[in-house]
Design an enzyme around this catalytic site. Sequence first.
Site, PDB file in Angstrom:
ATOM      1  N   GLU A  89      68.005  50.241  40.102  1.00  0.00           N
ATOM      2  CA  GLU A  89      66.857  49.480  40.591  1.00  0.00           C
ATOM      3  C   GLU A  89      66.749  49.565  42.108  1.00  0.00           C
ATOM      4  O   GLU A  89      65.641  49.643  42.654  1.00  0.00           O
ATOM      5  CB  GLU A  89      66.984  48.007  40.166  1.00  0.00           C
ATOM      6  CG  GLU A  89      65.771  47.155  40.492  1.00  0.00           C
ATOM      7  CD  GLU A  89      65.778  46.570  41.896  1.00  0.00           C
ATOM      8  OE1 GLU A  89      64.706  46.115  42.351  1.00  0.00           O
ATOM      9  OE2 GLU A  89      66.847  46.571  42.552  1.00  0.00           O
ATOM     10  N   GLU A  90      67.893  49.573  42.792  1.00  0.00           N
ATOM     11  CA  GLU A  90      67.881  49.414  44.239  1.00  0.00           C
ATOM     12  C   GLU A  90      67.232  50.573  44.987  1.00  0.00           C
ATOM     13  O   GLU A  90      66.505  50.365  45.948  1.00  0.00           O
ATOM     14  CB  GLU A  90      69.315  49.207  44.769  1.00  0.00           C
ATOM     15  CG  GLU A  90      69.961  47.903  44.342  1.00  0.00           C
ATOM     16  CD  GLU A  90      69.298  46.671  44.930  1.00  0.00           C
ATOM     17  OE1 GLU A  90      68.286  46.812  45.640  1.00  0.00           O
ATOM     18  OE2 GLU A  90      69.789  45.570  44.678  1.00  0.00           O
TER      19      GLU A  90
ATOM     20  N   HIS B 166      71.311  42.141  50.022  1.00  0.00           N
ATOM     21  CA  HIS B 166      71.534  43.436  50.670  1.00  0.00           C
ATOM     22  C   HIS B 166      72.441  43.344  51.889  1.00  0.00           C
ATOM     23  O   HIS B 166      72.331  44.159  52.814  1.00  0.00           O
ATOM     24  CB  HIS B 166      70.204  44.090  51.073  1.00  0.00           C
ATOM     25  CG  HIS B 166      69.324  44.465  49.921  1.00  0.00           C
ATOM     26  ND1 HIS B 166      68.130  45.137  50.089  1.00  0.00           N
ATOM     27  CD2 HIS B 166      69.458  44.268  48.590  1.00  0.00           C
ATOM     28  CE1 HIS B 166      67.561  45.337  48.905  1.00  0.00           C
ATOM     29  NE2 HIS B 166      68.351  44.810  47.983  1.00  0.00           N
TER      30      HIS B 166
ATOM     31  N   HIS C  28      69.584  44.130  36.664  1.00  0.00           N
ATOM     32  CA  HIS C  28      69.991  45.487  37.044  1.00  0.00           C
ATOM     33  C   HIS C  28      71.448  45.524  37.468  1.00  0.00           C
ATOM     34  O   HIS C  28      71.954  44.642  38.156  1.00  0.00           O
ATOM     35  CB  HIS C  28      69.058  46.100  38.091  1.00  0.00           C
ATOM     36  CG  HIS C  28      69.108  45.505  39.461  1.00  0.00           C
ATOM     37  ND1 HIS C  28      70.069  45.832  40.387  1.00  0.00           N
ATOM     38  CD2 HIS C  28      68.270  44.632  40.089  1.00  0.00           C
ATOM     39  CE1 HIS C  28      69.843  45.195  41.524  1.00  0.00           C
ATOM     40  NE2 HIS C  28      68.753  44.447  41.368  1.00  0.00           N
TER      41      HIS C  28
ATOM     42  N   ASP D 152      65.921  38.926  38.539  1.00  0.00           N
ATOM     43  CA  ASP D 152      66.340  39.664  39.733  1.00  0.00           C
ATOM     44  C   ASP D 152      65.922  38.924  41.002  1.00  0.00           C
ATOM     45  O   ASP D 152      65.455  39.537  41.953  1.00  0.00           O
ATOM     46  CB  ASP D 152      65.746  41.078  39.709  1.00  0.00           C
ATOM     47  CG  ASP D 152      66.273  41.952  40.849  1.00  0.00           C
ATOM     48  OD1 ASP D 152      67.334  41.626  41.407  1.00  0.00           O
ATOM     49  OD2 ASP D 152      65.603  42.954  41.179  1.00  0.00           O
TER      50      ASP D 152
ATOM     51  N   ASP E 199      72.508  39.790  43.744  1.00  0.00           N
ATOM     52  CA  ASP E 199      71.579  40.907  43.533  1.00  0.00           C
ATOM     53  C   ASP E 199      72.323  42.108  42.976  1.00  0.00           C
ATOM     54  O   ASP E 199      72.778  42.959  43.728  1.00  0.00           O
ATOM     55  CB  ASP E 199      70.911  41.265  44.869  1.00  0.00           C
ATOM     56  CG  ASP E 199      69.833  42.313  44.714  1.00  0.00           C
ATOM     57  OD1 ASP E 199      69.311  42.478  43.602  1.00  0.00           O
ATOM     58  OD2 ASP E 199      69.509  42.974  45.717  1.00  0.00           O
TER      59      ASP E 199
END
Length: 476
Positions: free
Chosen positions: A334-335, A434, A288, A362, A300
């Site tokens: 995606e997030e 994140h 993603h 991912d 990520d």
Amino acid sequence: MKSVFKHSLSLTVLASSLLSLGASAAPANDPATLAQIRDSAMKSDWAYERLADLTDLVGPRLSGSAGAAAAVEQVAEAMRKLGAKVTLQPVKVPHWVRGEEKAELVDYTGRPNGVSQKVVLTALGGSGATPAAGLTAPVIVVHSFDELKAKGAQVKGSIVLFDVAFDQEMADRGLAGPAYGQGSRIRTQGPKLAAELGAAAALVRSVGGANYRIAHTGATGLVDGARIPAAAVTAEDAMLMSRLSARGPLKMHLTLTPQTLPDADSFNVIADWPGTDKADEVVIVSGHLDSWDLATGAHDDGTGVAGAMGVIDTLKKLDLHPRRTIRVIAWMNEENGTRGGRAYFEANKDKLDKHFAAIESDEGGGRPFGFIGSVTPSMVKYFAPLKAALEPIGAGVFERHDAAAGADIGPLERGGVPSFQPLVDASFYFSYHHTPADTLDKVSTLELKRHVAVMTSLSWFLANMDENIGRVAKPE
């Protein structure tokens, strides 16, 4: 170790000999061709260079942002330069923007006169806003949903803190995914439950390891009409508030000013490396493209996107063309919405029989040990040549799972498409995930090369299989 090296060398020599006779001298999934793909990927820095472009030149890529739009163009152009057929699939995505975020503990038992304590936090995706000047309210600390419900009327007008620790011990022992699943459930559902009970705001202990007073953001399940302010606090500050709460009443001043803007126009980037005699059948390999806004999303999911892009680069360098079309997809959103994956499914739900398999990476750029797949038990034996080809780089493990899909290919798997992902060491992944620390310097060039080798070998193998891999049972 010496025998593994000799095995790798012999396969490479065999590959060179066969290629000198012409590309058609060997079957597509013969050991020599698979060895050549593996070795070519292990020599190339192309994927790392693309990852550097994505992270250093574009930076953060939250859906709806200028960074996300720039990333679409950058990846599409890189794929065009390889000669892939590129399509930009339109997707309407959420557009949430972070504002001011700060907090301090302004009253607690034993507080010296004139003293307050700063709390390190970051707004969670979908968070509502406080008044511009912030709000001051009591803090209630809970450790489960049941404990929150038991607080009853105390919740109304309070700031609820969910102090639930990330289980790093699970992550260290190969169970990073389940550990994250436990924590993310608190993050996504906790603020929504607190809002339903009348809370003024919700705080969640960061879901991740490496407790260096860094906050981990992520999505929430908050909805319009009950969109209270919500933030992730560092593990250290969550523990501090738990200790202070045990002494007596605790009060916080909280300022969060995010905005939820109208949905924005964006795209999935789709790049096809056309097949030969089965070109109408597709093998997807993907990652993603969007990332959270705190950092550059190197793990990520920059490594997933760069690894997928590296599949076409590797095959182009070797002038290899599969029977089935290999389709690289850089998914958008995606997030905080998975709208890219859902848009693709809706556009292709009547053509799932032409989707032979789907791969998504991912779980970061840790060392790959092989791959996971949701094939039927009877199909496992057919992957023996692929496992053998990857063993020289320590990536020959194949784990069969009933469900193996990443978030974006989940709808395809639920529609019966066999799904795969690299089997990677994710023990440290949630230390950066994140957070502001998810940057290029955390990615190993060697492991990214292994990643590309696994992704390319798996994509090629699936695209050339003679066996009918079949459909998978629809996971619940």
